[in-house]
Design an enzyme around this catalytic site. Structure first.
Site, PDB file in Angstrom:
ATOM      1  N   HIS A 241       0.853  -1.191   0.000  1.00  0.00           N
ATOM      2  CA  HIS A 241       0.000   0.000   0.000  1.00  0.00           C
ATOM      3  C   HIS A 241       0.881   1.230   0.000  1.00  0.00           C
ATOM      4  CE1 HIS A 241      -3.588   2.385   0.773  1.00  0.00           C
ATOM      5  NE2 HIS A 241      -2.804   3.141   1.513  1.00  0.00           N
TER       6      HIS A 241
ATOM      7  N   ASP B 156     -14.593   3.959   7.884  1.00  0.00           N
ATOM      8  CA  ASP B 156     -13.619   4.805   7.186  1.00  0.00           C
ATOM      9  C   ASP B 156     -14.255   5.567   6.041  1.00  0.00           C
ATOM     10  OD1 ASP B 156     -10.860   5.748   6.622  1.00  0.00           O
ATOM     11  OD2 ASP B 156     -11.257   4.729   4.729  1.00  0.00           O
TER      12      ASP B 156
ATOM     13  N   ARG C  66     -13.400  14.008   6.634  1.00  0.00           N
ATOM     14  CA  ARG C  66     -12.061  14.582   6.828  1.00  0.00           C
ATOM     15  C   ARG C  66     -11.653  15.426   5.634  1.00  0.00           C
ATOM     16  NH1 ARG C  66      -8.571   9.704   7.312  1.00  0.00           N
ATOM     17  NH2 ARG C  66      -6.874  11.179   7.481  1.00  0.00           N
TER      18      ARG C  66
ATOM     19  N   SER D  20      -7.217   4.904   9.328  1.00  0.00           N
ATOM     20  CA  SER D  20      -7.905   4.836   8.036  1.00  0.00           C
ATOM     21  C   SER D  20      -7.253   3.783   7.136  1.00  0.00           C
ATOM     22  CB  SER D  20      -7.852   6.217   7.369  1.00  0.00           C
ATOM     23  OG  SER D  20      -8.238   6.150   6.020  1.00  0.00           O
TER      24      SER D  20
ATOM     25  N   LYS E   3      -8.533  -0.614   6.698  1.00  0.00           N
ATOM     26  CA  LYS E   3      -8.889  -1.191   5.397  1.00  0.00           C
ATOM     27  C   LYS E   3      -7.978  -2.358   5.045  1.00  0.00           C
ATOM     28  CE  LYS E   3      -8.797   2.995   3.727  1.00  0.00           C
ATOM     29  NZ  LYS E   3      -8.848   4.258   2.988  1.00  0.00           N
TER      30      LYS E   3
HETATM   31  N1  URA Z   1      -5.207   7.138   2.465  1.00  0.00           N
HETATM   32  C1  URA Z   1      -6.215   6.631   3.196  1.00  0.00           C
HETATM   33  O1  URA Z   1      -6.821   5.654   2.828  1.00  0.00           O
HETATM   34  N2  URA Z   1      -6.538   7.245   4.359  1.00  0.00           N
HETATM   35  C2  URA Z   1      -5.892   8.331   4.823  1.00  0.00           C
HETATM   36  O2  URA Z   1      -6.218   8.827   5.873  1.00  0.00           O
HETATM   37  C3  URA Z   1      -4.839   8.846   4.043  1.00  0.00           C
HETATM   38  C4  URA Z   1      -4.517   8.223   2.867  1.00  0.00           C
END
Ligand code: URA
Ligand code: CA
Length: 435
Positions: free
Chosen positions: A82, A161, A168, A183, A187
């Site tokens: 990621h 999220d 946000r 966040s 995931k």
């Molecule tokens: N990517 C995400 O999925 N969440 C964040 O808070 C920042 C980048």
């Protein structure tokens, strides 16, 4: 327990209990309290922070706010990667076919472009016919058949999220360590993979601009991953200029194909191999990340990596012939080159502005309804530290029309500083955080 009491506690620098964090994550997932209360707590967290314990609890409660995918029908150690997001950051398209060619089962859920950063799903959809939506059964079947899938999320993963991220984005609370860590990691932990390699970007195009903040983010994510029982490694890598030379959806696919075909090299390839090397190590395929990197270089030389990308494109309904003839990708109406205009050294890039320039050409969305133009973007001809003359090519623009090309040209020129003093080439890797 009420949302108002929780907001009050965090406002006064209190430490939230697991029960209070559970209440908040459930409320976000079910939208059972008004957005203004969720947003007020987000701002209190942004301003007053969270302890490591609170951050871990928030991550786990957000993970458990929806389904946790079960990938046990896929044999082997599923390793994901990621990136925190950047410009010209096409590492997924370069390294997932290589890792799959080396035997890592790659079951990757990717996202779309956000703000100035590009998204892997948008890039894949620039390939004629390519589908990124599929059922969980199809997703698992494709990994078992060809070893590689990159697709959109199908299950109900981390719904808390989804609500919080959207809030946000519009309440100036993106740049908070506990909120970013929870966040991303909620995931990843919900996606069902066994191990994770994180690419945390640092510099003018990254979510965290300073090395100190980027390292803290990387360390925080590794700590939470370890507590959740997942082997993790985080690399802190450079985003003080676009990573690849190509920016824009089809252009980035073309660059990935050129790298997999062994026709090109550069920073995008080196960072992809650095991350991929760790994927092979975490998958137990090699003893070290360096050996993993060497194996991936062999998969370029043998053509096995490019073949994996073809297999994936064919399995997802796309035209695999793009891998043999990149001209089959969407082509822009106007293609022209612009020169540096003055002699000197390339000293600094505002990478976020460079990402926004490509978004404005139509490569990214400004509203959720925007249709992308897959063909547009640009190819940067200079890197930080380069010595240039007035007539050195700066950028090759790929635009819908001449007016867009002129606007992008002005924005790109304003984002790249050329001056008389020599400048250093930045390092690609700043830190490796292991357990
Ligand atoms: N990517 C995400 O999925 N969440 C964040 O808070 C920042 C980048
Ligand atoms: Ca990205």
């Amino acid at each position: 327990m009420t949302m108002l009491e929780i907001i009050e506690k965090k406002k006064l620098h209190g430490e939230l209990s697991r029960e209070e964090i559970h209440f908040f994550a459930q409320a976000a997932a079910e939208k059972s309290v008004p957005d203004y209360q969720l947003a007020a707590l987000l701002m209190a967290i942004r301003l007053n922070g969270m302890t490591d314990r609170e951050t871990t609890d928030l991550t786990l409660e957000m993970r458990d706010s929806g389904d946790v995918a079960d990938l046990s029908a896929i044999p082997g150690i599923k390793v994901d990667k990621h990136s925190t997001g950047g410009v010209g950051d096409t590492t997924t398209l370069v390294l997932t076919p290589l890792a799959a060619a080396c035997g890592v089962p790659v079951a990757k859920i990717s996202g779309r472009g956000l703000g100035h950063t590009g998204g892997t799903l948008d890039k894949l959809e620039s390939i004629p016919g390519m589908k990124v939506a599929m059922s969980t059964d199809q997703f698992i079947r494709q990994v078992n058949e060809i070893g590689l899938v990159v697709a959109a999320q199908s299950g109900y993963l981390a719904p808390a999220d989804k609500t919080l991220y959207a809030l946000r984005d519009v309440t100036s609370t993106v740049d908070s360590l506990p909120l970013i860590i929870s966040s991303i990691m909620s995931k990843k932990l919900a996606s069902g993979v066994d191990a994770i390699v994180l690419d945390v970007k640092t510099g003018s195009g990254a979510i965290m601009h300073t090395l100190e903040d980027s390292k803290a983010l990387a360390e925080g994510m590794v700590r939470v991953g370890r507590l959740a029982g997942k082997p993790m490694v985080a690399l802190v890598t450079d985003m003080s200029q676009p990573l690849g030379t190509h920016v824009g959806n089809a252009l980035e696919v073309k660059e990935a194909i050129d790298l997999l075909a062994g026709r090109a090299g550069g920073d995008l390839l080196e960072v992809s191999l650095g991350i991929g090397g760790w994927m092979l190590k975490l998958a137990g395929i090699t003893e070290t990340a360096e050996e993993g990197e060497a194996r991936m270089r062999e998969a370029i030389a043998s053509g096995a990596g490019l073949q994996k990308l073809k297999d994936m494109i064919a399995a997802q309904g796309g035209n695999p012939a793009v891998c043999d003839d990149v001209k089959l990708l969407p082509q822009a109406a106007v293609i022209r080159t612009s020169v540096c205009g003055k002699a000197g050294y390339v000293q600094k890039m505002d990478t976020e502005a460079l990402g926004l320039a490509s978004q404005a050409m139509g490569a990214g969305r400004e509203t959720m309804e925007d249709q992308l133009d897959y063909s547009v973007g640009y190819v940067l001809k200079v890197r930080l530290g380069d010595k240039v003359e007035a007539d050195t090519p700066l950028v090759e623009l790929h635009a819908k029309n001449e007016a867009d090309a002129a606007r992008a040209e002005a924005a790109i020129k304003a984002a790249i500083r050329i001056g008389p003093e020599p400048a250093e080439k930045p390092p690609l890797f700043y830190a490796i955080i292991t357990e």
